[in-house]
Design an enzyme around this catalytic site. Structure first.
Site, PDB file in Angstrom:
ATOM      1  N   GLU A   1     -11.849  12.860   2.585  1.00 55.11           N
ATOM      2  CA  GLU A   1     -11.463  11.451   2.629  1.00 55.11           C
ATOM      3  C   GLU A   1     -11.267  10.947   4.066  1.00 55.11           C
ATOM      4  O   GLU A   1     -11.045   9.758   4.274  1.00 55.11           O
ATOM      5  CB  GLU A   1     -10.203  11.228   1.791  1.00 55.11           C
ATOM      6  CG  GLU A   1     -10.466  11.457   0.306  1.00 55.11           C
ATOM      7  CD  GLU A   1      -9.325  11.034  -0.599  1.00 55.11           C
ATOM      8  OE1 GLU A   1      -9.553  10.189  -1.468  1.00 55.11           O
ATOM      9  OE2 GLU A   1      -8.208  11.550  -0.439  1.00 55.11           O
TER      10      GLU A   1
ATOM     11  N   TYR B   1       8.843  -8.946   1.703  1.00 50.83           N
ATOM     12  CA  TYR B   1       8.512  -7.861   2.634  1.00 50.83           C
ATOM     13  C   TYR B   1       7.037  -7.489   2.689  1.00 50.83           C
ATOM     14  O   TYR B   1       6.499  -7.262   3.765  1.00 50.83           O
ATOM     15  CB  TYR B   1       9.409  -6.657   2.366  1.00 50.83           C
ATOM     16  CG  TYR B   1      10.848  -7.102   2.334  1.00 50.83           C
ATOM     17  CD1 TYR B   1      11.476  -7.496   3.517  1.00 50.83           C
ATOM     18  CD2 TYR B   1      11.527  -7.250   1.139  1.00 50.83           C
ATOM     19  CE1 TYR B   1      12.764  -7.993   3.497  1.00 50.83           C
ATOM     20  CE2 TYR B   1      12.822  -7.744   1.115  1.00 50.83           C
ATOM     21  CZ  TYR B   1      13.440  -8.116   2.291  1.00 50.83           C
ATOM     22  OH  TYR B   1      14.694  -8.627   2.268  1.00 50.83           O
TER      23      TYR B   1
HETATM   24 ZN    ZN Z   1      -7.379  10.124  -2.504  1.00 50.12          ZN
END
Ligand code: ZN
Length: 207
Positions: A74, A120
Site C-alpha cells: 500500500e 473539528y
Molecule cells: Zn489498507
C-alpha cells in the site's frame, strides 16, 4: 529530525495507535517524509504494535527500496500523496473499526462522506472524499488519491478504511483520530435526528 529520531517517533505513534485499538493484527501502514526526501514506512506484514527501528522500510520518493524490510504494497498510494501535495509530510492509513464500517455504507456521498455536525473535521480536514473500491495494493487507489491529494487531508477508501495526511506524523495522526471519533459519533447518532451545521456555520469554520 534525525533518521534515528524519526524512527523512534514513527514506532511510538504506531504503538500508541495499536494499544488504543486503532489498528489490529498486521493491518494499517504509516509513513513519513525525512528531510533528505527519503521515506520511512512500516514494513509489509508487521504489527504496528511491535515495530523495531531497523525493520522500518526506507525508500526513495520514486519507490526504490533502500533499506530495512520490504514495504507494504500500500506504500504506492503514500508515494502518490507525497508527490501531489508538497505540504504532506506523513501518511496514516488504518482499517479502524468505525471508519471501516462507514466505508462499507452503500449511500455515501463520494464528494464528502462526513456531513458536518461538529466543527473539528471541518476545521482540521474539510471535505472527506471517497475513493471507489479497488483490491488492496491496486495502483488505481494511488491514481485516485493522487488526483485529490492537493486539496484534501483525509480520504475514505470504500469497503476498506481511511487515509489521513499532515504536515507532521503527529498532525496526520491527530487528523486520523478526529476522523475515527467522528465516524463513531455517526453510528451512535444513527437513529437520532442530528442537527447538522448550517452552510453559514461551515463557511465560518473554513475561513
Ligand atoms: Zn489498507
Amino acid at each position: 529530525m534525525s533518521d534515528q529520531q524519526a524512527r523512534q517517533n514513527l514506532i511510538e505513534i504506531a504503538s500508541s495507535l495499536y494499544q488504543r485499538g486503532y489498528a489490529t493484527g498486521s493491518a494499517g501502514n504509516i509513513s513519513l517524509l525525512l528531510e533528505d526526501n527519503t521515506i520511512l514506512a512500516t514494513p509489509t506484514g508487521a504489527s504496528l504494535g511491535r515495530l523495531q527501528p531497523k525493520e522500518l522500510s526506507k525508500l526513495t520518493l520514486s519507490g526504490e527500496h533502500i533499506s530495512g524490510n520490504k514495504p507494504s504494497k500500500e506504500v504506492k498510494f503514500h508515494l502518490g500523496l507525497y508527490h501531489n501535495n508538497p505540504s504532506c509530510k506523513a501518511v496514516v492509513h488504518l482499517h479502524s473499526l468505525y471508519l471501516t464500517a462507514l466505508s462499507c455504507l452503500s449511500d455515501l456521498n463520494y464528494q464528502n462522506a462526513i456531513k458536518p455536525f461538529t466543527p473539528y473535521v471541518v476545521m482540521r480536514m474539510g471535505d472527506v472524499p471517497v475513493i471507489p473500491y479497488y483490491k488492496p495494493g491496486d495502483i488505481q487507489i494511488a491514481t485516485e488519491l493522487s488526483k485529490l491529494a492537493a486539496n484534501h487531508q483525509a480520504f475514505l477508501l470504500a469497503n476498506h478504511g481511511a487515509v489521513t495526511i499532515g504536515n507532521s506524523l503527529q498532525d496526520a495522526t491527530n487528523n486520523y483520530e478526529e476522523l475515527e471519533e467522528t465516524a463513531k459519533l455517526i453510528f451512535i447518532l444513527k437513529d437520532q435526528k442530528i442537527k447538522y451545521l448550517t452552510e453559514d456555520e461551515i463557511k465560518e469554520l473554513r475561513k
